[in-house]
Enzyme design. Structure first.
Site, short mmCIF file in Angstrom:
data_model
loop_
_atom_site.label_atom_id
_atom_site.label_comp_id
_atom_site.label_asym_id
_atom_site.label_seq_id
_atom_site.Cartn_x
_atom_site.Cartn_y
_atom_site.Cartn_z
CD GLU A 1 4.54 -3.45 8.04
OE1 GLU A 1 3.74 -4.38 8.24
OE2 GLU A 1 5.06 -3.23 6.94
CB SER B 1 7.29 -0.49 7.62
OG SER B 1 7.56 -1.75 7.05
CB CYS C 1 -0.94 0.00 1.20
SG CYS C 1 -0.11 -0.09 2.79
CG ASN C 2 3.73 1.73 2.67
OD1 ASN C 2 4.43 0.84 2.21
ND2 ASN C 2 3.40 1.80 3.94
NE ARG C 3 8.04 -0.96 0.94
CZ ARG C 3 8.98 -0.11 1.36
NH1 ARG C 3 9.92 0.28 0.54
NH2 ARG C 3 8.97 0.34 2.60
CB SER D 1 -3.59 -9.92 2.59
OG SER D 1 -3.14 -8.76 1.88
CG MET D 2 -4.85 -3.72 4.84
SD MET D 2 -3.48 -3.69 6.02
CE MET D 2 -2.19 -2.97 5.00
#
Length: 451
Positions: A114, A109, A50-52, A195-196
């Site tokens: 995490e 992260s 979600c962030n890379r 998954s999230m």
């Protein structure tokens, strides 16, 4: 090893750029295939979270590789290369290994420490193996990254330095209160069943919410998640599944909403949220973990709503205290990078050593056959003893130099020893290549990238 990674993450780009670069699975597949078709690359893997978004490749030319991978990332994300380039970062060889190992440990992260990133690295490796774009280098690299990440979590207290994005997001929604006390007996709506979203549902169940409603475009996936949530256990919760068409009605009932879908457009508009909170006496908490975003950022301006998204999580995590264990993890990463580099360099010379021993075995066989022609009166026992003696002599002569050359090759700058060995013993390059191919085909029984 000519490992190259080109990527963009929350550390290099604003969320507005990240959500445009976000790649669904089908786009990742196309990116991998196009990368492998590109001339500089022989292996490829993509790590998408979600962030890379990071593209890993084994390349034979650095500058051409950087240009090609950057172009492909821009092409498949739909963001122009000129616009994307300022936010891209590049790591090569040992620095690329160091970067992935740091990512695996949670050091890179948004929330330090995490552990969900390990599952995402595992997914990246599985996709590369399934498409046969991950060869020996990337298989070794990603498998070792998983081991390094697990080692960091088991040997240090890095888990204390941070939590999953879900936990951190719920803490931000709780605004200083204990999450368990804040969430107890509330009703939750989880949008998505990936998954999230599954992690969010499980986390909510542990916090003590009384009900979880799972909304998803694919009913079967929502039902599977609900079945898991409804299983007997310490975190007892009532769960049910609904279709996306029921979101409007469920919004009026939910105290907590967590959304993380793979949608490329908004799932909840500001108007839908406003209608959902109309007439509520208690505020509604919304957590958007999707990239690109699921919930219209305009809900910030609505009364009776507390809204947390990836961007606000990034700002909050920047001020989070770093645990002392982070330094210990950094030491583990550095040690593991050195060990991985040494192993890769040693593996590079192994086919040459095997080819040398094969050549020596052929010389022994040839000389023993010639001796038998010159001394036909030798009996079977004598011939066997002569053969063993010659083989022992050859083995003893080769033992020290081959052991030493492996040690030297494993050290930084030792890549040239394989070439020297081939030159000194006039080894056929095709024979060495054949040994490499045979060794590659025997590894793990998994299809690899091009050789």
């Amino acid at each position: 090893m000519s490992l190259l990674v080109v990527g963009v993450s929350h550390r290099s780009a604003p969320v507005s750029v990240l959500e445009r670069v976000s790649l669904p699975t089908d786009s990742q597949i196309k990116l991998l295939r196009d990368t492998l078709a590109a001339e500089p690359a022989t292996e490829a893997a993509v790590l998408a979270t979600c962030n890379r978004i990071e593209l890993y490749a084994d390349v034979d030319k650095f500058h051409a590789g950087v240009a090609e991978l950057s172009t492909l990332l821009a092409l498949h994300s739909g963001v122009g290369l000129d616009e994307l380039t300022p936010y891209l970062y590049v790591h090569y060889e040992d620095r690329a290994v160091h970067h992935l190992f740091s990512v695996a440990c949670g050091l890179d992260s948004m929330v330090v420490g995490e552990g969900q990133i390990l599952g995402q690295i595992k997914d990246a490796l599985a996709l590369g193996q399934e498409l046969h774009t991950a060869g020996r280098l990337l298989n070794d690299l990603f498998q070792q990254a998983l081991r390094v990440g697990k080692r960091a979590h088991s040997e240090t207290g890095i888990d204390r330095a941070g939590q999953s994005l879900v936990t951190f997001g719920l803490e931000q929604l709780a605004a200083g209160a204990a999450v368990e006390a804040w969430a107890k007996d509330r009703s939750a709506l989880v949008i998505g069943a990936g998954s999230m979203s599954s992690l969010a549902a499980a986390t909510l169940a542990r916090t003590g919410v009384k009900e979880i409603v799972v909304a998803n475009r694919t009913p079967a996936r929502a039902e599977r998640l609900v079945q898991i949530l409804n299983q007997p256990g310490p975190a007892r919760v009532s769960a049910r599944a609904v279709g996306m068409s029921a979101l409007g009605a469920e919004l009026t009932r939910a105290d907590i909403v967590v959304s993380c879908t793979g949608s490329t457009g908004l799932v909840l508009s500001a108007d839908a949220v406003e209608a959902g909170v109309h007439g509520r006496t208690a505020p509604q908490a919304l957590l958007d973990l999707a990239m690109p975003r699921d919930i219209d950022a305009a809900v910030h301006r609505l009364g009776g709503v507390r809204f947390v998204d990836i961007e606000s999580l990034a700002e909050a995590s920047a001020d989070a205290p770093m645990a002392a264990d982070v330094d210990q993890v950094r030491t583990i990463v550095s040690d593991e990078v050195a060990a991985f580099g040494a192993a890769q360099r040693a593996a590079h010379i192994t086919p040459t050593v095997v080819a040398l021993r094969a050549m020596a075995a052929e010389v022994v066989s040839s000389e023993v056959a010639r001796l038998e022609g010159r001394l036909p009166d030798l009996d079977e026992k004598q011939r066997a003893e002569v053969t063993r003696t010659v083989r022992r002599v050859v083995d003893k002569l080769l033992h020290a130099p081959t052991v030493r050359v492996k040690q030297l090759a494993s050290e930084p700058g030792g890549a040239g020893y394989a070439d020297a060995l081939r030159e000194l013993f006039d080894l056929d390059p095709q024979t060495v290549a054949a040994v490499s191919r045979a060794d590659l085909n025997d590894t793990d029984g998994v299809g690899r990238g091009r050789v």
